[in-house]
Design a protein around this motif. Structure first.
Motif, short mmCIF file in Angstrom:
data_model
loop_
_atom_site.label_atom_id
_atom_site.label_comp_id
_atom_site.label_asym_id
_atom_site.label_seq_id
_atom_site.Cartn_x
_atom_site.Cartn_y
_atom_site.Cartn_z
N LYS A 154 0.84 -1.21 0.00
CA LYS A 154 0.00 0.00 0.00
C LYS A 154 0.87 1.25 0.00
N SER A 204 2.45 1.62 -3.48
CA SER A 204 1.42 2.02 -4.44
C SER A 204 1.07 3.50 -4.28
N GLU A 238 1.66 6.54 -7.00
CA GLU A 238 0.55 7.39 -7.45
C GLU A 238 0.84 8.87 -7.19
#
Length: 68
Positions: free
Chosen positions: A19, A22, A26
């Motif tokens: 997480k 990621s 982003e």
């Protein structure tokens, strides 16, 4: 405009690393020209916190979910 500094602190025991990675990807993809630094900190206790310029903007423990 000054560039922003982001800190992502995540729990290694609960495997929040994917997480954190990621979210980092982003953020870089969407705000690459505005970011000065992203710091990713392994921690414990089930946490997943995001701070921007020293101010907490997200805490998984407070909202019982991951950032969207």
């Amino acid at each position: 405009m000054s560039k922003i500094q982001i800190t992502i602190e995540f729990c290694t025991m609960w495997n929040h690393l994917p997480k954190a990675v990621s979210l980092t990807e982003e953020l870089v993809n969407n705000f690459k020209t505005q970011i000065e630094r992203i710091t990713v900190i392994p921690s414990g206790g089930g946490i997943f916190n995001v701070d921007v310029n020293g101010e907490r903007i997200f805490s998984r423990k407070e909202v019982d979910r991951f950032p969207q």
